[in-house]
Design an enzyme around this catalytic site. Sequence first.
Site, short mmCIF file in Angstrom:
data_model
loop_
_atom_site.label_atom_id
_atom_site.label_comp_id
_atom_site.label_asym_id
_atom_site.label_seq_id
_atom_site.Cartn_x
_atom_site.Cartn_y
_atom_site.Cartn_z
CE LYS A 24 -9.01 2.71 50.80
NZ LYS A 24 -8.66 3.59 49.70
NE ARG A 27 -8.88 -2.23 50.54
CZ ARG A 27 -9.47 -1.64 49.50
NH1 ARG A 27 -9.17 -2.01 48.26
NH2 ARG A 27 -10.37 -0.70 49.68
CE1 TYR A 32 -6.67 5.94 52.86
CE2 TYR A 32 -9.05 6.06 52.55
CZ TYR A 32 -7.77 6.20 52.06
OH TYR A 32 -7.58 6.57 50.75
CD GLU A 83 -2.95 2.04 42.95
OE1 GLU A 83 -4.03 1.45 43.12
OE2 GLU A 83 -2.07 2.12 43.83
N1 PLP Z 1 -6.23 2.46 44.24
C1 PLP Z 1 -6.11 3.43 45.16
C2 PLP Z 1 -4.79 4.10 45.34
C3 PLP Z 1 -7.20 3.80 45.94
O1 PLP Z 1 -7.08 4.75 46.86
C4 PLP Z 1 -8.45 3.14 45.73
C5 PLP Z 1 -9.63 3.48 46.51
O2 PLP Z 1 -9.74 4.47 47.15
C6 PLP Z 1 -8.54 2.15 44.76
C7 PLP Z 1 -7.40 1.82 44.03
C8 PLP Z 1 -9.84 1.42 44.49
O3 PLP Z 1 -10.12 0.54 45.56
P1 PLP Z 1 -11.62 0.09 45.89
O4 PLP Z 1 -12.20 -0.48 44.66
O5 PLP Z 1 -11.44 -0.94 46.95
O6 PLP Z 1 -12.36 1.31 46.34
#
Ligand code: PLP
Length: 292
Positions: free
Chosen positions: A148, A50, A31, A181
């Site tokens: 993702k 992505r 997603y 993260e």
């Molecule tokens: N890390 C994780 C596990 C996430 O689910 C997300 C976004 O939902 C991010 C980092 C940040 O990604 P982005 O800046 O592309 O929203």
Amino acid sequence: MQIFLNDRLVDESEAMVSVFDHGFLYGDGVYETMRAYEGVVFSLDEHLGRLGRSASLIRMQIPGRKFIAGAVYETIRANGLSNAYVRVTLSRGKGPIGLDPALCKKPTLVIIAELFKPYPVKLYQDGVFLVISPVIRNHVRAINPMIKSLNFLNNILAKADAIDRGAYEAIMLNTEDNIAEGTVCNIFFVKDGSVCTPSVDAGILDGITREIVISLARKSGLPVHEGLFSPADILSATEVFFTNTTAEVMPVSRVDDTAYAVGSVSQKLRKLYQAEVRHYVHLFRDSQKEID
Ligand code: PLP
């Protein structure tokens, strides 16, 4: 609410997915979460790129970028939205029970667009409380965090523990005890004047906001250090913040028992990010005018 389901918009009441969908049975799918500002989806190309990479990492064939981009805008417009939260989900699709991806002939596409509800201003003013999670981020050789994926239990378990501890978000470590993260965000901190953030090697999602913030920091003359960091590094930092598509740049006021001021670096990067969004929206509008 109008939902885009596979190839067309349907009313929310008709937007149903089979109980045999492998997204439901196994969390098998991918997603993207995007944000539209004044009717323009910020960094749409990067999100679709992505999505394609995530899909190929799980060996899933998905509809082309042009089709999905068109469907995203159709869904936003059908719901009369301007500032929107957009979620594009692609599951493996409907098939007999069993793990073989080939059991599913066609992925299921769902696009939900809702009014974007801004985060409370107070969070940006005061910062949020994070805890270091006892839940380890998936190893890159288990479920690579670069995917993702709909398989989100790793993050949900960390989030549930953070909520139990009264925190807003969790910082997950990798199997080497380095900072990876957040459950839905990338982590940054400021130390000795450098903007530090775990590198992709730490086993993280390559956040689109993260990439933009790194480039804005560099352009504005701030040194950026992508690397492997321990919890001790973050606890001795002068500022901490996180990034993601919906929150943009969010300051952190506390990690476990260590307090931080909402500092000038996160404030500066938040402003630069917002200016970047405005610039993108204007450029997009201008390109549309040329097409008209
Ligand atoms: N890390 C994780 C596990 C996430 O689910 C997300 C976004 O939902 C991010 C980092 C940040 O990604 P982005 O800046 O592309 O929203």
